[in-house]
Design a protein around this motif. Structure first.
Motif, PDB file in Angstrom:
ATOM      1  N   ILE A  30     -17.288  -5.895 -27.285  1.00 29.93           N
ATOM      2  CA  ILE A  30     -17.449  -7.319 -27.589  1.00 29.93           C
ATOM      3  C   ILE A  30     -18.774  -7.533 -28.306  1.00 29.93           C
ATOM      4  CG2 ILE A  30     -15.981  -8.213 -25.745  1.00 29.93           C
ATOM      5  CD1 ILE A  30     -18.388  -8.523 -24.000  1.00 29.93           C
ATOM      6  N   SER A  31     -18.882  -8.678 -28.945  1.00 34.70           N
ATOM      7  CA  SER A  31     -20.057  -8.942 -29.767  1.00 34.70           C
ATOM      8  C   SER A  31     -20.550 -10.366 -29.541  1.00 34.70           C
ATOM      9  CB  SER A  31     -19.709  -8.734 -31.248  1.00 34.70           C
ATOM     10  OG  SER A  31     -20.785  -9.135 -32.080  1.00 34.70           O
ATOM     11  N   MET A  32     -21.874 -10.549 -29.683  1.00 32.26           N
ATOM     12  CA  MET A  32     -22.476 -11.877 -29.589  1.00 32.26           C
ATOM     13  C   MET A  32     -22.657 -12.520 -30.962  1.00 32.26           C
ATOM     14  SD  MET A  32     -23.345 -13.059 -26.497  1.00 32.26           S
ATOM     15  CE  MET A  32     -24.863 -13.987 -26.637  1.00 32.26           C
ATOM     16  N   THR A  33     -22.704 -11.712 -32.000  1.00 27.51           N
ATOM     17  CA  THR A  33     -22.968 -12.254 -33.338  1.00 27.51           C
ATOM     18  C   THR A  33     -21.659 -12.704 -33.987  1.00 27.51           C
ATOM     19  OG1 THR A  33     -22.891  -9.984 -34.194  1.00 27.51           O
ATOM     20  CG2 THR A  33     -25.065 -10.914 -33.716  1.00 27.51           C
ATOM     21  N   ILE A  34     -21.071 -13.742 -33.433  1.00 23.35           N
ATOM     22  CA  ILE A  34     -19.845 -14.290 -33.994  1.00 23.35           C
ATOM     23  C   ILE A  34     -20.200 -15.359 -35.027  1.00 23.35           C
ATOM     24  CG2 ILE A  34     -18.453 -13.789 -31.955  1.00 23.35           C
ATOM     25  CD1 ILE A  34     -18.859 -16.668 -31.054  1.00 23.35           C
ATOM     26  N   GLN A  53      -9.341  -9.690 -24.217  1.00 21.03           N
ATOM     27  CA  GLN A  53      -9.626  -9.162 -22.880  1.00 21.03           C
ATOM     28  C   GLN A  53     -10.488 -10.116 -22.055  1.00 21.03           C
ATOM     29  OE1 GLN A  53     -12.429  -5.835 -22.872  1.00 21.03           O
ATOM     30  NE2 GLN A  53     -12.845  -6.198 -25.045  1.00 21.03           N
ATOM     31  N   LEU A  54     -11.194 -11.013 -22.718  1.00 21.30           N
ATOM     32  CA  LEU A  54     -12.043 -11.957 -21.993  1.00 21.30           C
ATOM     33  C   LEU A  54     -11.232 -13.039 -21.291  1.00 21.30           C
ATOM     34  CD1 LEU A  54     -14.898 -12.472 -24.633  1.00 21.30           C
ATOM     35  CD2 LEU A  54     -15.001 -11.120 -22.532  1.00 21.30           C
ATOM     36  N   ASN A  55     -10.051 -13.313 -21.809  1.00 24.36           N
ATOM     37  CA  ASN A  55      -9.205 -14.378 -21.269  1.00 24.36           C
ATOM     38  C   ASN A  55     -10.007 -15.692 -21.201  1.00 24.36           C
ATOM     39  OD1 ASN A  55      -6.905 -15.554 -20.319  1.00 24.36           O
ATOM     40  ND2 ASN A  55      -6.779 -14.365 -18.435  1.00 24.36           N
ATOM     41  N   PHE A  56      -9.987 -16.401 -20.075  1.00 23.54           N
ATOM     42  CA  PHE A  56     -10.673 -17.697 -20.020  1.00 23.54           C
ATOM     43  C   PHE A  56     -12.193 -17.559 -19.880  1.00 23.54           C
ATOM     44  CE2 PHE A  56      -6.443 -19.426 -19.278  1.00 23.54           C
ATOM     45  CZ  PHE A  56      -6.500 -20.591 -20.014  1.00 23.54           C
ATOM     46  N   TRP A  57     -12.693 -16.352 -19.682  1.00 23.18           N
ATOM     47  CA  TRP A  57     -14.142 -16.164 -19.744  1.00 23.18           C
ATOM     48  C   TRP A  57     -14.664 -16.446 -21.158  1.00 23.18           C
ATOM     49  CZ3 TRP A  57     -17.256 -16.157 -15.807  1.00 23.18           C
ATOM     50  CH2 TRP A  57     -16.816 -15.727 -14.567  1.00 23.18           C
ATOM     51  N   TYR A  58     -13.740 -16.439 -22.101  1.00 24.14           N
ATOM     52  CA  TYR A  58     -14.129 -16.737 -23.493  1.00 24.14           C
ATOM     53  C   TYR A  58     -14.694 -18.158 -23.621  1.00 24.14           C
ATOM     54  CZ  TYR A  58     -13.616 -17.447 -28.544  1.00 24.14           C
ATOM     55  OH  TYR A  58     -13.849 -17.718 -29.877  1.00 24.14           O
ATOM     56  N   PHE A 109     -16.963 -19.356 -21.913  1.00 28.04           N
ATOM     57  CA  PHE A 109     -18.405 -19.301 -21.659  1.00 28.04           C
ATOM     58  C   PHE A 109     -19.119 -18.214 -22.459  1.00 28.04           C
ATOM     59  CE2 PHE A 109     -16.225 -20.818 -17.856  1.00 28.04           C
ATOM     60  CZ  PHE A 109     -16.844 -22.054 -17.674  1.00 28.04           C
ATOM     61  N   PHE A 110     -18.352 -17.240 -22.927  1.00 32.16           N
ATOM     62  CA  PHE A 110     -18.961 -16.111 -23.629  1.00 32.16           C
ATOM     63  C   PHE A 110     -18.056 -15.699 -24.785  1.00 32.16           C
ATOM     64  CE2 PHE A 110     -19.601 -11.664 -24.491  1.00 32.16           C
ATOM     65  CZ  PHE A 110     -20.972 -11.529 -24.481  1.00 32.16           C
ATOM     66  N   PRO A 111     -18.582 -15.480 -25.973  1.00 33.05           N
ATOM     67  CA  PRO A 111     -20.005 -15.494 -26.349  1.00 33.05           C
ATOM     68  C   PRO A 111     -20.524 -16.840 -26.855  1.00 33.05           C
ATOM     69  CG  PRO A 111     -18.706 -14.570 -28.111  1.00 33.05           C
ATOM     70  CD  PRO A 111     -17.729 -14.906 -27.028  1.00 33.05           C
TER      71      PRO A 111
END
Length: 233
Positions: free
Chosen positions: A111-115, A200-205, A207-209
């Motif tokens: 996964i990446s933070m630089t979206i 793969q993040l599902n609903f965690w998406y 909050f992140f990233p």
């Protein structure tokens, strides 16, 4: 017609008998049309210097600006100083450098933070900190809500045109309903639907990233605003 009307009464001033001409003031965005009308009351009973007159001023902003006004810089906008250009640019550089460093840590997880949306958020926060889109409520409400809408739309419709269309329309409706319009957040649903690595993040998406990255950007924004206000050149 919408307008502003000001009613002024003059009791002790001698005004000319001839009507005053209409006053026009036209800018690129608004047009103010003033019309003065004088009515004489008790003409035969009051002395000339005490005759009452009434003045009316009507202002209207209904006259549209020329079409080409949207294609040129604002006439009232003064050129920015060097510091006003340097500090936001430096803030954007620091933000992407820091997010890139976090990417190196998260690389094993895929996964990446630089979206891309965080690049748009950087422009809003650093270049236009006083705009509605830069308000913290707008930013976090829209980032979390629109990201969750993207996950929900993908879960219902799967990948494809229908999921993207439904997610984008629902995201805009959400921002309008919650009064949290933040343009960069509208791209989060599309990013999730088309980004296989993000599934793969599902609903965690929610909050992140996106939202997590905005926390970092807000901290850098505080530094940028401080430098802009205190170190001018």
């Amino acid at each position: 017609m919408m307008g502003l009307q000001i009613h002024a009464r003059c009791d002790q001033f001698v005004l000319p008998k001839t009507p005053l001409p209409s006053l026009y003031l036209l800018s690129s965005l608004t047009s103010i049309i003033g019309q003065c009308r004088f009515n004489q009351e008790n003409r035969d009973l009051a002395p000339r210097n005490l005759r009452k007159r009434e003045a009316y001023v009507v202002a209207s902003s209904n006259v549209s600006a020329p079409l080409w006004d949207n294609w040129v810089p604002e006439n009232t906008a003064k050129p920015p100083s060097i510091s006003d250009v340097l500090w936001p640019s430096a803030g954007a550089f620091a933000a992407m450098a820091l997010l890139g460093k976090i990417d190196q840590i998260l690389a094993p997880k895929g996964i990446s933070m630089t979206i891309a949306p965080l690049g748009a958020v950087s422009a809003v926060l650093f270049a236009t900190p006083a705009s509605p889109g830069a308000r913290k409520y707008n930013m976090f409400m829209a980032q979390i809500g629109c990201a969750a809408i993207g996950v929900l739309s993908f879960s219902i419709f799967g990948p494809g045109l229908l999921a993207r269309s439904a997610a984008l329309s629902a995201a805009i409706a959400f921002m309008l309903f919650t009064r949290s319009v933040h343009p960069p957040a509208a791209s989060l649903p599309l990013l999730f639907i088309d980004g296989v690595k993000l599934h793969q993040l599902n609903f965690w998406y929610a909050f992140f990233p996106g939202a997590a990255g905005c926390v970092i950007l807000c901290l850098i924004q505080e530094m940028v605003c401080y430098l802009k206000d205190n170190l001018k050149f």
